[in-house]
Design a protein around this motif. Structure first.
Motif, PDB file in Angstrom:
ATOM      1  N   ARG A  62      -8.688 -19.155  18.254  1.00 28.75           N
ATOM      2  CA  ARG A  62      -9.409 -19.582  20.335  1.00 28.75           C
ATOM      3  C   ARG A  62      -8.850 -21.036  19.667  1.00 28.75           C
ATOM      4  O   ARG A  62      -9.778 -21.765  21.124  1.00 28.75           O
ATOM      5  N   THR A  63      -9.132 -22.211  19.023  1.00 27.33           N
ATOM      6  CA  THR A  63      -9.390 -23.266  19.009  1.00 27.33           C
ATOM      7  C   THR A  63      -8.814 -23.915  20.286  1.00 27.33           C
ATOM      8  O   THR A  63      -6.989 -23.733  20.642  1.00 27.33           O
ATOM      9  N   ASN A  88     -17.464 -18.819  22.031  1.00 27.88           N
ATOM     10  CA  ASN A  88     -18.276 -19.144  20.896  1.00 27.88           C
ATOM     11  C   ASN A  88     -19.131 -20.568  20.193  1.00 27.88           C
ATOM     12  O   ASN A  88     -19.683 -19.973  19.468  1.00 27.88           O
ATOM     13  N   GLY A  89     -18.137 -21.107  21.214  1.00 28.26           N
ATOM     14  CA  GLY A  89     -19.420 -23.002  20.162  1.00 28.26           C
ATOM     15  C   GLY A  89     -20.293 -23.003  20.212  1.00 28.26           C
ATOM     16  O   GLY A  89     -21.403 -23.076  19.585  1.00 28.26           O
ATOM     17  N   SER A 107     -11.851 -23.644  12.645  1.00 30.98           N
ATOM     18  CA  SER A 107     -10.998 -23.430  13.514  1.00 30.98           C
ATOM     19  C   SER A 107     -10.428 -22.546  13.298  1.00 30.98           C
ATOM     20  O   SER A 107     -10.669 -21.357  12.827  1.00 30.98           O
ATOM     21  N   CYS A 108      -9.974 -21.433  14.681  1.00 31.44           N
ATOM     22  CA  CYS A 108      -9.731 -19.563  14.342  1.00 31.44           C
ATOM     23  C   CYS A 108      -8.306 -19.929  15.978  1.00 31.44           C
ATOM     24  O   CYS A 108      -7.647 -21.022  16.545  1.00 31.44           O
ATOM     25  N   CYS A 145     -16.732 -26.324  13.338  1.00 33.81           N
ATOM     26  CA  CYS A 145     -16.213 -24.772  13.227  1.00 33.81           C
ATOM     27  C   CYS A 145     -14.929 -24.434  12.238  1.00 33.81           C
ATOM     28  O   CYS A 145     -13.902 -25.768  12.309  1.00 33.81           O
ATOM     29  N   MET A 175     -16.753 -28.149  17.916  1.00 36.27           N
ATOM     30  CA  MET A 175     -16.295 -26.578  18.136  1.00 36.27           C
ATOM     31  C   MET A 175     -15.110 -27.000  18.763  1.00 36.27           C
ATOM     32  O   MET A 175     -15.227 -27.646  20.124  1.00 36.27           O
ATOM     33  N   GLY A 176     -13.902 -25.529  18.455  1.00 32.28           N
ATOM     34  CA  GLY A 176     -13.407 -25.804  18.786  1.00 32.28           C
ATOM     35  C   GLY A 176     -13.375 -24.979  20.743  1.00 32.28           C
ATOM     36  O   GLY A 176     -11.904 -24.890  21.258  1.00 32.28           O
ATOM     37  N   CYS A 177     -13.766 -23.807  20.478  1.00 31.62           N
ATOM     38  CA  CYS A 177     -13.673 -23.345  21.377  1.00 31.62           C
ATOM     39  C   CYS A 177     -15.230 -23.296  22.447  1.00 31.62           C
ATOM     40  O   CYS A 177     -16.321 -23.249  21.688  1.00 31.62           O
TER      41      CYS A 177
END
Ligand code: SF4
Length: 681
Positions: free
Chosen positions: A593-594, A625-626, A590-591, A588, A620-622
């Motif tokens: 939420r990461t 949603n990951g 990242s955002c 991902c 995936m950062g989280c």
């Protein structure tokens, strides 16, 4: 679902689909507006200073719309402060709140930003990966519940003049949709349409649509289907294009160019985001280049009348490889049939400079581990160049599977007939000749000469010539030993359209002849720089065709360095999921939420696992949603909590809260337990 659904004006010319314009703040998206570039911040939204700084940096770099995650009400509230500070800095870039689960966050965020992004898969809908049976009554009951849950944000957007993106992601569909349509492009489209119908029931139409997936093939099919289904329902909303979780580096750029570039060639797309697991600032030049190339192409085709529909036998909504015969390219390497596409690499040295060719080939073979050059393409400009071929053949025929001799116009059949060809490895020679319409008889003689010698014959001609005299000559001879290719587009077509037309003509005259996709200077708008031009344009041309099921071999002839051209060819084949030669990473971008440093962790995971051919690893950062968005990954490395990682096999979490310092070793243990590990060479 297949072909009677139209989705674009032409698959042979680049005619833009004119969508219904949406205003995002002061920025018009769709209609005849330029393609808008967008990106997303990676900071924690509640860190207002950092988010403002990144937003301003993105705007400065040319980003025209900036998205910021709003995972909860507090983050949504922070958007108020962020917006004020961005405007105080005299920056009017529109802001978009990225909402997933919480209607309350959406209702707060909409007060502060110009646009809201809703994911229909998880906005007030159920997603527990549960296998549930929905009767029609239960399905409709859920829809009514959804109507109630979604209507308030629609009405608020309407009241405040905000735009909305209904952004579906592959792998992130609700249980209800999965139950009825599966995790498919059709499911993605129907999920978005349900939300659009609710919005329209309130007379709200400031909508943009996206259908992202990490697999470009899925993403391409989903967008096409979305347009076809919208047309059926008299909808004309703008499209936001993107390949999600594309990862980083060259692979991510290749995948994005394949997905986004293919659709832009079809005339679809109003705004784009290139997702990279890198600083988002690096997304902007890639997106800018893709947009500029598409707009240049659309402009070129603007004044050209739409040609009469060329027959198109490809189902653009479902992948199926074009059926071709198997041809032995050389030394055990075949092309055509079910064989993965072969990689042909052109050396830009002249044949009388044999030493550099040999050094180049050997260096490329070393660099590429198990990914080897299968055809080495060498120019024979003049009859006297043939004299050097014997020593080249002698030096390389045990390393290179096949030689492709690109014959200049000065070299004719009599030169080939009188030349003393090497005795070993003849099946590994392909002669390539550019054939014009008036050379139809020569084409047939040339093919016959190749057959007599045990060579293959690659004919470079356009579709119109093949439909005319050349086809008449070749049809009775059949497609044995014959490969078709096209090094420059025919008039009024773009290169992708030119190859599509060639494939159609081949189907009518030499039905199972394999097609070799050549990325040449004539097949590109401008091959000057590697990242801006050669990489993107080769990915678009080859990727679009491979995702159509066309292509049995590819060559990147615009790239002068042999090793780079070879690597790029393999990366494009992997990006189009046509030939897997290394680990596939889904990461991902990242955002806010990461939960860990995605860029450095991705690099570490890649450094220990990138030799695992055929394995897909998601990073995936989280966990919000990951797990949903890692779609078809074999293994997942997902931020579970600060400094804690959850590990997945497929969609199942098998290890919770592994300390971050140990997580990579545990991931490798899991890969070993599942029999997918091999030791690096
Ligand atoms: S998966 Fe990555 S980009 Fe998506 S919400 Fe989680 S941290 Fe953000």
């Amino acid at each position: 679902m297949s072909s009677p659904l139209d989705y674009c004006a032409s698959r042979f010319q680049a005619k833009r689909r004119i969508s219904r314009e949406v205003l995002v703040g002061g920025v018009g998206v769709g209609g005849t507006n330029p393609i808008r570039i967008q990106s997303m911040t990676t900071t924690n939204t509640q860190d207002v200073e950092a988010t403002v700084k990144q937003t301003l940096a993105l705007a400065e770099a040319g980003c025209e719309i900036v998205r910021i995650t709003a995972p909860n009400k507090k983050a949504a509230e922070a958007l108020g402060e962020i917006s004020k500070k961005v405007r105080a800095a005299k920056c009017d870039v529109p802001l978009v709140a990225d909402i997933h689960f919480l209607p309350s966050a959406a209702m707060e965020a909409v007060k502060h930003v110009e646009k809201i992004r809703i994911n229909p898969g998880n906005y007030a809908d159920k997603k527990k990966f549960a296998v549930l049976e929905y009767t029609d009554a239960a399905y409709n009951e859920e829809l009514e519940r959804l109507h109630e849950a979604f209507s308030p944000i629609v009405l608020r957007c309407k009241e405040l003049g905000r735009a909305m993106r209904i952004g579906t992601n592959h792998g992130s569909l609700s249980d209800r949709i999965m139950n009825r349509f599966g995790d498919s492009p059709l499911g993605m489209v129907e999920s978005a349409l349900e939300f659009i119908r609710i919005a329209e029931s309130h007379n709200y139409q400031d909508i943009c649509l996206s259908m992202k997936a990490s697999n470009p093939k899925v993403m391409i099919e989903a967008y096409r289907l979305a347009v076809a289904r919208m047309d059926q329902e008299a909808m004309n909303y703008t499209l936001h294009l993107g390949v999600t979780e594309a990862g980083d580096g060259e692979d991510a750029r290749v995948k994005s160019a394949i997905g986004i570039g293919t659709l832009l060639n079809d005339g679809l797309g109003d705004t784009i985001r290139v997702s990279l697991t890198e600083d988002p600032i690096y997304e902007i030049p890639v997106a800018r280049d893709l947009a500029d190339k598409a707009m240049a192409l659309w402009k070129q085709h603007e004044d050209i009348e739409l040609s009469e529909t060329t027959k198109d036998s490809i189902d653009p909504f479902t992948f199926q490889k074009r059926s071709t015969r198997v041809i032995e390219l050389g030394n055990g390497c075949n092309i055509g049939g079910e064989t993965v596409p072969a990689v042909i690499v052109k050396t830009h040295h002249s044949i009388d400079a044999i030493a550099p060719i040999i050094q180049e080939v050997c260096a490329a073979q070393m660099d590429l581990k198990d990914s080897k050059i299968e055809g080495l393409q060498v120019a024979i400009q003049h009859p006297e160049d043939l004299a050097h071929f014997a020593s080249l053949h002698e030096a390389l025929h045990t390393v290179v599977k096949a030689f492709v001799l690109e014959l200049g116009t000065d070299v004719d059949l009599s030169d080939l007939e009188t030349y003393e060809w090497p005795e070993d490895g003849l099946a590994g020679i392909t002669l390539l000749q550019h054939i014009a319409q008036e050379d139809a008889f020569y084409a047939a003689s040339f093919l016959q000469f190749c057959r007599d010698k045990g060579f293959n014959c690659a004919i470079d001609c356009n579709a119109d010539a093949l439909r005319d005299e050349i086809g008449v000559q070749l049809q009775p001879m059949g497609s044995e030993n014959l490969i078709l290719t096209r090094s420059s587009p025919a008039d009024a077509r773009h290169p992708v359209g030119s190859y599509r037309a060639l494939a159609e003509a081949a189907n009518d005259f030499v039905p199972d002849a394999p097609i070799w996709i050549r990325n040449t200077a004539e097949n590109t708008l401008d091959p000057k720089s590697y990242f801006s031009d050669r990489l993107l344009e080769s990915s678009i041309l080859s990727g679009a065709l491979l995702c159509d099921g066309i292509g049995d071999a590819i060559s990147i002839e615009t790239e002068p360095q042999l090793a780079k051209a070879t690597t790029l060819a393999y990366n494009i084949l992997q990006g189009a999921r046509s030939r897997i030669s290394k680990t596939e990473f889904v990461a991902c971008p990242s955002c806010g939420r990461t939960l860990f440093d995605l860029q450095s962790v991705t690099r570490k995971i890649r450094s220990r696992t990138d030799h695992l051919k055929g394995v897909t690893i998601a990073i995936m950062g989280c966990i919000v949603n990951g797990p949903g968005e890692m779609a078809d990954a074999d293994f997942g490395y997902v931020g579970g909590a600060p400094a804690k990682i959850n590990l997945y096999v497929g969609k199942e979490c098998v290890k919770y809260n592994v300390p971050a310092a140990e997580a990579l070793d545990r991931l490798i243990d899991l890969i070993k337990e599942h029999g997918k590990w091999v030791e690096p060479a």
